[in-house]
Design a protein around this motif. Sequence first.
Motif, PDB file in Angstrom:
ATOM      1  N   GLN A 175      45.778  51.752  34.307  1.00 16.91           N
ATOM      2  CA  GLN A 175      46.005  50.302  34.337  1.00 16.91           C
ATOM      3  C   GLN A 175      47.497  49.982  34.310  1.00 16.91           C
ATOM      4  OE1 GLN A 175      44.965  48.119  30.775  1.00 16.91           O
ATOM      5  NE2 GLN A 175      44.293  46.349  31.967  1.00 16.91           N
ATOM      6  N   ASP A 178      49.265  50.903  37.637  1.00 18.58           N
ATOM      7  CA  ASP A 178      49.019  49.910  38.681  1.00 18.58           C
ATOM      8  C   ASP A 178      49.906  48.684  38.484  1.00 18.58           C
ATOM      9  OD1 ASP A 178      46.948  48.925  40.887  1.00 18.58           O
ATOM     10  OD2 ASP A 178      47.216  47.282  39.449  1.00 18.58           O
ATOM     11  N   ILE A 300      43.371  46.046  45.360  1.00 13.47           N
ATOM     12  CA  ILE A 300      42.759  46.042  44.033  1.00 13.47           C
ATOM     13  C   ILE A 300      43.154  47.321  43.315  1.00 13.47           C
ATOM     14  CG2 ILE A 300      40.806  44.602  44.724  1.00 13.47           C
ATOM     15  CD1 ILE A 300      39.132  47.175  44.885  1.00 13.47           C
ATOM     16  N   PRO A 301      43.157  47.312  41.980  1.00  5.11           N
ATOM     17  CA  PRO A 301      43.525  48.520  41.236  1.00  5.11           C
ATOM     18  C   PRO A 301      42.466  49.611  41.365  1.00  5.11           C
ATOM     19  CG  PRO A 301      43.668  46.531  39.863  1.00  5.11           C
ATOM     20  CD  PRO A 301      42.927  46.159  41.099  1.00  5.11           C
ATOM     21  N   PRO A 303      39.509  51.690  40.297  1.00 10.91           N
ATOM     22  CA  PRO A 303      38.402  51.174  39.473  1.00 10.91           C
ATOM     23  C   PRO A 303      38.106  52.032  38.249  1.00 10.91           C
ATOM     24  CG  PRO A 303      37.537  52.280  41.408  1.00 10.91           C
ATOM     25  CD  PRO A 303      39.030  52.277  41.566  1.00 10.91           C
ATOM     26  N   LEU A 342      38.805  47.620  36.075  1.00 11.92           N
ATOM     27  CA  LEU A 342      39.897  46.954  36.771  1.00 11.92           C
ATOM     28  C   LEU A 342      39.415  46.349  38.082  1.00 11.92           C
ATOM     29  CD1 LEU A 342      42.889  49.407  36.208  1.00 11.92           C
ATOM     30  CD2 LEU A 342      42.024  47.579  34.747  1.00 11.92           C
ATOM     31  N   GLY A 343      39.768  45.085  38.276  1.00 10.90           N
ATOM     32  CA  GLY A 343      39.363  44.369  39.471  1.00 10.90           C
ATOM     33  C   GLY A 343      38.048  43.651  39.343  1.00 10.90           C
ATOM     34  N   GLU A 344      37.351  43.802  38.192  1.00  8.39           N
ATOM     35  CA  GLU A 344      36.060  43.154  38.000  1.00  8.39           C
ATOM     36  C   GLU A 344      36.103  42.248  36.778  1.00  8.39           C
ATOM     37  OE1 GLU A 344      33.025  46.103  37.866  1.00  8.39           O
ATOM     38  OE2 GLU A 344      33.527  46.963  39.830  1.00  8.39           O
ATOM     39  N   ARG A 363      35.287  36.284  33.720  1.00 13.86           N
ATOM     40  CA  ARG A 363      36.318  36.684  34.669  1.00 13.86           C
ATOM     41  C   ARG A 363      37.685  36.508  34.025  1.00 13.86           C
ATOM     42  NH1 ARG A 363      36.061  37.933  39.680  1.00 13.86           N
ATOM     43  NH2 ARG A 363      33.908  37.176  39.808  1.00 13.86           N
TER      44      ARG A 363
END
Length: 369
Positions: A175, A178, A300-301, A303, A342-344, A363
Amino acid sequence: MLTWEEDVDAHALRRQGWTISAIARHLGRDRQTIRDYLNGAKTPGRRRQAPDAFAPFLEYCRQRLADDPHLWATTLFDEIIEMGYQGGYSTFTRALRRYYVRPHCEPCQTTQGRDVAIIAHPPGEEIQFDWLELPTPPEEWGGGEHAHLLVGALPHSGRWRAVLAERKDFAHLVQALDQVVRKLGGTARRWRFDRMSTVCYPSSGQVTAAFAAVAKFYGVGVDICPSRRGNHKGVVEKANHSAEQRWWRTVPDGLTVEQAQSGVDRLAAQMDGRRRILDGARTTVGEHADAEVLLEVPAIPFPVEVSVERTVTPQSLVSFEGNSCSVPPGLAGTRVLVRHRLGEDLTSSPPAARSSPATAGHRAGPGGP
């Protein structure tokens, strides 16, 4: 300022009946200057002493360096600038030496004069990464005895960026990686690490399968520093030192993680203004870094799932990276696990039921992950 010879001539011409204007034209000086020397208001060979702009801050600097003898001069300069100091940095450091403000430290004297090696770094070729352990973070952070800062530096230009992380495990490393490359504006072709167990097997230096997947996702190669051979990450280590001295030492109690992150972001951006001379031309670190061609970062990062424990507030909320997640009523004071791929969306669940479906999901806000 008149020389003694000019002062003698001015007095002689005045006694011969010359006007001040005529003397000024003859000597190529201003009339007021001639008048001041004839009246004795000024003395030849002696310039008027300007007020010492450092004097009002002398005692403050003495106390700060008595409390912390290894405090960087740049850090102290930043502090007194905010207090109203109007002088420049070179004037400030001369004043520190003139007044003998910094206490003598014998161990520091023995570290000077060491040999250094200059390693060439092509533009856009490498980012050096390193963890910086930050002692005694504010209690409100709840992270224990140390906070963790991942620093990434472009060795060609010297630009660096950093991200606070709650832990140093694999998920938090990914994380933070990124976020650092996005702050840098892209990624170099290769990433360099020391022998982090989250990146490689420390005994052999071989990259782990888990981190190999991360590297392939971002399209970069990975270099591991050889064992017992230092000076391969000198740029990022210097950035670590700057972050520790100029930012962490000044972080007050009561600051939130988000506020602290903003502080280190400001310092990193400020240090882009460092001056450089390249091929005889003056430039800055920021201008030099902007000329580096970096690879684009995926939209996106990677996952990976980040998970941390939090305590539910009386309002049935848990905080996570600037976001607030709601949980069902009746869980106030309960420790829950906050999970974020990440990304969700963010999810949370009680620790006793980690394998069960999440009890709430939200979110992340604009300032969150």
